[in-house]
Design an enzyme around this catalytic site. Sequence first.
Site, short mmCIF file in Angstrom:
data_model
loop_
_atom_site.label_atom_id
_atom_site.label_comp_id
_atom_site.label_asym_id
_atom_site.label_seq_id
_atom_site.Cartn_x
_atom_site.Cartn_y
_atom_site.Cartn_z
N THR A 1 0.93 -1.23 -0.30
CA THR A 1 0.06 0.20 -0.10
C THR A 1 1.02 1.36 0.09
OG1 THR A 1 -1.20 -1.68 1.08
CG2 THR A 1 -1.94 0.96 0.84
N LYS B 1 9.10 -10.47 -2.15
CA LYS B 1 9.31 -11.38 -2.00
C LYS B 1 9.10 -12.18 -3.26
CE LYS B 1 7.27 -11.57 1.89
NZ LYS B 1 6.57 -11.78 3.03
N LYS C 1 6.34 2.22 12.80
CA LYS C 1 6.21 2.40 13.62
C LYS C 1 6.55 1.06 15.29
CE LYS C 1 2.29 2.35 12.50
NZ LYS C 1 1.67 2.44 11.29
N GLU D 1 8.91 10.47 9.59
CA GLU D 1 7.39 11.23 9.60
C GLU D 1 6.44 10.08 9.69
OE1 GLU D 1 7.35 15.09 10.36
OE2 GLU D 1 5.61 13.85 11.29
N VAL E 1 3.94 8.23 12.21
CA VAL E 1 2.36 8.35 13.02
C VAL E 1 1.67 9.94 12.75
CG1 VAL E 1 2.39 9.94 15.32
CG2 VAL E 1 4.33 8.72 15.49
N ILE F 1 -0.04 13.96 9.32
CA ILE F 1 0.28 14.86 10.15
C ILE F 1 1.16 15.07 9.50
CG2 ILE F 1 -0.44 16.67 12.12
CD1 ILE F 1 -2.65 14.22 11.85
N GLY G 1 -12.34 -1.34 4.34
CA GLY G 1 -10.75 -0.50 4.17
C GLY G 1 -10.15 0.26 5.43
N LYS H 1 2.64 3.54 18.08
CA LYS H 1 2.91 5.40 18.22
C LYS H 1 3.38 6.93 18.78
CE LYS H 1 -0.08 5.17 14.48
NZ LYS H 1 -1.31 4.72 13.67
N GLY I 1 -3.48 5.86 5.20
CA GLY I 1 -3.88 5.13 4.11
C GLY I 1 -2.54 6.14 3.03
N1 LIG Z 1 -1.26 0.85 5.27
C1 LIG Z 1 -1.14 2.19 5.92
O1 LIG Z 1 -1.98 3.01 6.18
C2 LIG Z 1 -0.04 2.83 6.89
C3 LIG Z 1 0.51 3.79 7.43
C4 LIG Z 1 1.32 4.64 8.48
C5 LIG Z 1 2.48 3.64 8.34
N2 LIG Z 1 2.40 2.41 7.71
C6 LIG Z 1 3.48 1.63 7.25
O2 LIG Z 1 3.98 1.03 6.56
C7 LIG Z 1 4.74 -0.29 6.63
C8 LIG Z 1 4.44 -0.81 5.31
O3 LIG Z 1 3.02 -0.93 5.37
P1 LIG Z 1 1.65 -1.25 3.69
O4 LIG Z 1 -0.10 -0.73 4.67
O5 LIG Z 1 2.52 -0.67 2.71
O6 LIG Z 1 1.77 -2.29 3.82
P2 LIG Z 1 1.84 -3.59 2.80
O7 LIG Z 1 0.92 -3.74 1.77
O8 LIG Z 1 1.52 -5.17 3.10
O9 LIG Z 1 3.23 -3.49 2.33
C9 LIG Z 1 4.46 -4.54 2.52
C10 LIG Z 1 4.79 -4.80 1.40
O10 LIG Z 1 5.73 -5.30 1.62
C11 LIG Z 1 6.64 -6.73 1.16
N3 LIG Z 1 7.27 -6.95 1.96
C12 LIG Z 1 7.00 -8.08 3.28
N4 LIG Z 1 8.61 -8.00 3.58
C13 LIG Z 1 9.08 -8.53 2.75
C14 LIG Z 1 11.05 -8.74 3.04
N5 LIG Z 1 11.61 -9.84 4.18
N6 LIG Z 1 11.25 -8.71 1.16
C15 LIG Z 1 10.44 -8.61 0.69
N7 LIG Z 1 9.84 -7.31 0.50
C16 LIG Z 1 8.94 -7.83 2.09
C17 LIG Z 1 4.90 -7.51 1.54
O11 LIG Z 1 5.15 -8.18 0.55
P3 LIG Z 1 4.39 -10.00 0.85
O12 LIG Z 1 2.49 -9.39 0.46
O13 LIG Z 1 4.83 -11.00 -0.45
O14 LIG Z 1 4.15 -10.54 1.94
C18 LIG Z 1 4.01 -6.53 0.49
O15 LIG Z 1 4.12 -6.73 -0.66
C19 LIG Z 1 4.71 -0.66 7.94
O16 LIG Z 1 5.33 -0.79 8.80
C20 LIG Z 1 3.63 -0.20 8.35
O17 LIG Z 1 2.92 0.47 9.18
C21 LIG Z 1 0.96 2.07 6.81
#
Ligand SMILES: NC(=O)c1ccc[n+]([C@@H]2O[C@H](COP(=O)([O-])OP(=O)(O)OC[C@H]3O[C@@H](n4cnc5c(N)ncnc54)[C@H](OP(=O)(O)O)[C@@H]3O)[C@@H](O)[C@H]2O)c1
Length: 436
Positions: free
Chosen positions: A26, A58, A117, A141, A144, A148, A199, A217, A314
Amino acid sequence: MGQGPAGQRDTGAQSVLRIGLLGFGTIGSGVYRLIERERDEIIAATGVELRVVKVLEKDLQVERPGLPRELLTDDFSSIVGDPEIDVVVEVIGGTGAAFDFVKTALESGKNVVTANKQLLAHRGATLFQLARDLHRQIRFEAAVGGAIPIIRVMRESMIAAGIHTVYGIVNGTTNYILTAMAQGRGDYAEALTEAQKLGYAEPDPTEDVSGGDAAAKMAILASIAFKSRVTMADVSYEGIETLTLDDVRYAGEFGFVVKLIGAARLIGGRVNVRVHPALVPEDHPLASIQGSTNAVFLEGDVIDEIMLTGPGAGGRQTASAIVSDIVSIAGTKTTGFLQDCSCYKSLDSIPSEEVPSAFFLRVNVADRPGVLAQIAGAFADEGVSIESMIQKGHADQAELVIVTHPTREDGFFRAIDAIAGLPVCKGRPVTLRVLS
Ligand SMILES: NC(=O)c1ccc[n+]([C@@H]2O[C@H](COP(=O)([O-])OP(=O)(O)OC[C@H]3O[C@@H](n4cnc5c(N)ncnc54)[C@H](OP(=O)(O)O)[C@@H]3O)[C@@H](O)[C@H]2O)c1
């Protein structure tokens, strides 16, 4: 940061910042798209071209719309071993591989941007120290408050603000669920299902609804506010899983809205950080924060009170915070105090039992004379005074709902133990803190 190579299209940029992106989920795909979309704007504003040159995933067989196939790799060493790459953006999540990747990236001379986080709240101390030792930056940034700009505001604009309290709503999923319950759209399970369908909640919502996401956070915000490391282990937290519609309705009858509140306080040189559901007075600005929006209050000797609010997560919103961190790195290539998390103090923690709170409680009782006196007596024994009380129902269905004045938590919970043991009480009282 290299010059644009000969033979590439002339973008007008004075230099190119090459980026290795870890993860194309995402947030990772949002970062890639935003950099592509805003390339010319960023060049015009900064003279720097941001260029994603490798993307780690991966599974290389999965279709990644919009991403040129030649950028994809499943080999992390091809990113850290590439001397042209300046910045590694970690958006895979988790505290295992992400820790190893960030550590190796720093050791290989890269600056790091992360949205993770949990990584920072659990294992940030090691990584920030390493970055400091190696004169590299870790920017966070996006970890959290989504879009914002709270880290930068606290780190830079509030440096002399004497911040002593940071509190607010830092998890959009739980706020969405609580808003749906308050608006009568269903009980906890129904509101969670609605949030998942739209979602706003993950298929496995544990990290959000348990309070763990908000706790991570708050650990990060407290570390920056008080300049002393706060880790996950220092934060006591409770989630919203056991909240019932009755709790939300009765809170409404007393003039409150139930919110999951994160609070970090500096009291007499010691720190307390916690997350729990709390009753917020209807006329408090946090009461009107609806859906997945986040809002944080900063209180300081010099600034009085400042509230920051906006979308808390998001893809697009979080990507915008990451891109701003990358641009910041381009503008500040050496490590100064503004480029890590600034924990140069080592303050003690205050156990949560010592911090006063007002409480709401709800308990099923036998409807017979003397019940009120027994409950009031249990409170009086612990020095807890009652602010207001209502009785609901009668006979077997009688329920007492009480709001107390602020009181030390250890005394309050001793009184609750005593009340739970009274023969006139059926089951343990439900308790919630009141934001005061
Ligand atoms: N989503 C939000 O709104 C949001 C907001 C603020 C912060 N965050 C933070 O941003 C980070 C990512 O969130 P996300 O929502 O983007 O997660 P996500 O959609 O699950 O994306 C993570 C991606 O990384 C890949 N991945 C995981 N482990 C890996 C590894 N060892 N080697 C290579 N690729 C790997 C996953 O592949 P697979 O699917 O094949 O495992 C997936 O495509 C997290 O730390 C989350 O806390 C997210």
